[in-house]
Design a protein around this motif. Structure first.
Motif, PDB file in Angstrom:
ATOM      1  N   GLU A 181       2.480  -2.059   4.815  1.00 25.05           N
ATOM      2  CA  GLU A 181       1.113  -2.579   4.866  1.00 25.05           C
ATOM      3  C   GLU A 181       0.775  -2.964   3.435  1.00 25.05           C
ATOM      4  O   GLU A 181       1.093  -2.219   2.500  1.00 25.05           O
ATOM      5  CB  GLU A 181       0.134  -1.544   5.412  1.00 25.05           C
ATOM      6  CG  GLU A 181       0.388  -1.220   6.874  1.00 25.05           C
ATOM      7  CD  GLU A 181      -0.627  -0.268   7.465  1.00 25.05           C
ATOM      8  OE1 GLU A 181      -1.712  -0.061   6.867  1.00 25.05           O
ATOM      9  OE2 GLU A 181      -0.318   0.274   8.542  1.00 25.05           O
ATOM     10  N   HIS A 225      -8.770  -5.808   6.764  1.00 22.86           N
ATOM     11  CA  HIS A 225      -8.631  -4.376   6.998  1.00 22.86           C
ATOM     12  C   HIS A 225      -9.954  -3.864   7.566  1.00 22.86           C
ATOM     13  O   HIS A 225     -11.011  -4.109   6.984  1.00 22.86           O
ATOM     14  CB  HIS A 225      -8.283  -3.672   5.692  1.00 22.86           C
ATOM     15  CG  HIS A 225      -7.821  -2.271   5.865  1.00 22.86           C
ATOM     16  ND1 HIS A 225      -8.686  -1.246   6.181  1.00 22.86           N
ATOM     17  CD2 HIS A 225      -6.587  -1.720   5.780  1.00 22.86           C
ATOM     18  CE1 HIS A 225      -8.006  -0.123   6.268  1.00 22.86           C
ATOM     19  NE2 HIS A 225      -6.724  -0.384   6.044  1.00 22.86           N
ATOM     20  N   ASN A 251       0.496   4.277   0.448  1.00 22.67           N
ATOM     21  CA  ASN A 251       0.273   5.282   1.474  1.00 22.67           C
ATOM     22  C   ASN A 251       0.739   4.857   2.861  1.00 22.67           C
ATOM     23  O   ASN A 251       0.762   5.673   3.784  1.00 22.67           O
ATOM     24  CB  ASN A 251      -1.214   5.654   1.539  1.00 22.67           C
ATOM     25  CG  ASN A 251      -1.664   6.333   0.268  1.00 22.67           C
ATOM     26  OD1 ASN A 251      -0.998   7.216  -0.247  1.00 22.67           O
ATOM     27  ND2 ASN A 251      -2.789   5.892  -0.262  1.00 22.67           N
ATOM     28  N   HIS A 252       1.095   3.583   3.016  1.00 23.55           N
ATOM     29  CA  HIS A 252       1.470   3.083   4.340  1.00 23.55           C
ATOM     30  C   HIS A 252       2.723   2.209   4.282  1.00 23.55           C
ATOM     31  O   HIS A 252       2.927   1.360   5.159  1.00 23.55           O
ATOM     32  CB  HIS A 252       0.305   2.312   4.962  1.00 23.55           C
ATOM     33  CG  HIS A 252      -0.875   3.184   5.222  1.00 23.55           C
ATOM     34  ND1 HIS A 252      -1.927   3.278   4.345  1.00 23.55           N
ATOM     35  CD2 HIS A 252      -1.143   4.034   6.245  1.00 23.55           C
ATOM     36  CE1 HIS A 252      -2.810   4.138   4.824  1.00 23.55           C
ATOM     37  NE2 HIS A 252      -2.355   4.619   5.968  1.00 23.55           N
ATOM     38  N   THR A 253       3.555   2.416   3.279  1.00 31.49           N
ATOM     39  CA  THR A 253       4.796   1.653   3.147  1.00 31.49           C
ATOM     40  C   THR A 253       5.947   2.625   2.928  1.00 31.49           C
ATOM     41  O   THR A 253       5.928   3.394   1.956  1.00 31.49           O
ATOM     42  CB  THR A 253       4.703   0.649   1.974  1.00 31.49           C
ATOM     43  OG1 THR A 253       3.589  -0.224   2.209  1.00 31.49           O
ATOM     44  CG2 THR A 253       5.970  -0.157   1.835  1.00 31.49           C
ATOM     45  N   GLY A 297       0.638  -6.548   7.572  1.00 28.66           N
ATOM     46  CA  GLY A 297       1.506  -5.418   7.862  1.00 28.66           C
ATOM     47  C   GLY A 297       2.678  -5.881   8.697  1.00 28.66           C
ATOM     48  O   GLY A 297       2.588  -6.880   9.415  1.00 28.66           O
ATOM     49  N   TYR A 354      -5.339  -7.984   4.619  1.00 27.21           N
ATOM     50  CA  TYR A 354      -4.133  -7.163   4.683  1.00 27.21           C
ATOM     51  C   TYR A 354      -3.098  -7.845   5.570  1.00 27.21           C
ATOM     52  O   TYR A 354      -3.452  -8.560   6.509  1.00 27.21           O
ATOM     53  CB  TYR A 354      -4.456  -5.799   5.320  1.00 27.21           C
ATOM     54  CG  TYR A 354      -4.450  -4.634   4.367  1.00 27.21           C
ATOM     55  CD1 TYR A 354      -5.422  -4.503   3.387  1.00 27.21           C
ATOM     56  CD2 TYR A 354      -3.472  -3.652   4.455  1.00 27.21           C
ATOM     57  CE1 TYR A 354      -5.416  -3.413   2.526  1.00 27.21           C
ATOM     58  CE2 TYR A 354      -3.473  -2.559   3.597  1.00 27.21           C
ATOM     59  CZ  TYR A 354      -4.446  -2.457   2.641  1.00 27.21           C
ATOM     60  OH  TYR A 354      -4.437  -1.381   1.789  1.00 27.21           O
ATOM     61  N   ASP A 389       0.872  -1.170   0.000  1.00 25.17           N
ATOM     62  CA  ASP A 389       0.000   0.000   0.000  1.00 25.17           C
ATOM     63  C   ASP A 389       0.918   1.232   0.000  1.00 25.17           C
ATOM     64  O   ASP A 389       1.638   1.482   0.962  1.00 25.17           O
ATOM     65  CB  ASP A 389      -0.869  -0.049   1.253  1.00 25.17           C
ATOM     66  CG  ASP A 389      -1.738   1.180   1.461  1.00 25.17           C
ATOM     67  OD1 ASP A 389      -1.481   2.240   0.843  1.00 25.17           O
ATOM     68  OD2 ASP A 389      -2.668   1.102   2.280  1.00 25.17           O
TER      69      ASP A 389
END
Length: 191
Positions: free
Chosen positions: A186, A145, A31-33, A154, A152, A29
């Motif tokens: 994530e 999620h 936006n979250h990696t 993470g 998901y 993802d």
């Protein structure tokens, strides 16, 4: 009626467990990696910067206790908090992003302890140099999620490398040779 409800409930639980028990590939993802790096600067402080663009996939087979990862870091996305220093880090003295616009980590050796992965042994390629590296996984979780309902996974992972091993030894040892790399990922399951 109770037995039918119990069977339906057990079937639902079985499907949820199966979702994470078979080999599955997860896509990072964006936006979250992130990948962060930290080094000592002239003995004054430990400086922390990050790469804003990290892509890749992780495949996990929890039943067989195996997994792999293929991660690519856009080295031009380095973010030190200073545009002047971003340019300096991207120069030939360090990342040489014109010639080497990406760094990669590839692994086919995920190490498990019980049901959870604890490390990834693989190859880090940075500035055209490939070296074996072990990412130690400090946090790992797979589940639905809570907002999207998609499966998901993470994790957080850490390792330490030497700049001089990757032809980036400018100013060493005054600027620390040891670099801590911290990864936060994530990833959504590919259908």
């Amino acid at each position: 009626m109770k037995s039918k409800l119990f069977i339906a409930l057990m079937a639902t639980v079985g499907l949820a467990v199966t979702a994470f028990a078979t080999p599955a590939t997860y896509t990072a993802d964006a936006n979250h990696t992130f990948a962060q790096f930290e080094y000592n600067h002239l003995g004054f402080s430990n400086q922390t910067s990050r790469f804003n663009t990290v892509t890749g996939t992780v495949t996990i087979d929890q039943a067989a206790k195996k997994g792999s990862a293929d991660i690519t870091i856009d080295t031009k996305s380095v973010d030190t908090g200073s545009s002047l220093f971003n340019s300096h880090i991207q120069s030939e003295d360090f990342l040489s992003t014109t010639q080497f616009p990406t760094a990669t980590f590839q692994s086919n050796d995920m190490i498990f302890k019980g049901d959870k992965p604890v490390a990834l042994k693989g190859t880090l390629t940075l500035k055209g140099v490939s070296k074996p590296v072990t990412l130690n996984i400090t946090n790992f979780e797979c589940k639905k999620h809570p907002m999207s309902g998609v499966d998901y996974c993470g994790a957080n992972a850490v390792t330490k490398v030497k700049r001089t091993d990757f032809n980036m030894g400018k100013y060493a040892p005054n600027v620390g040779d040891d670099v801590n790399i911290l990864i936060a990922i994530e990833a959504a399951r590919k259908e």
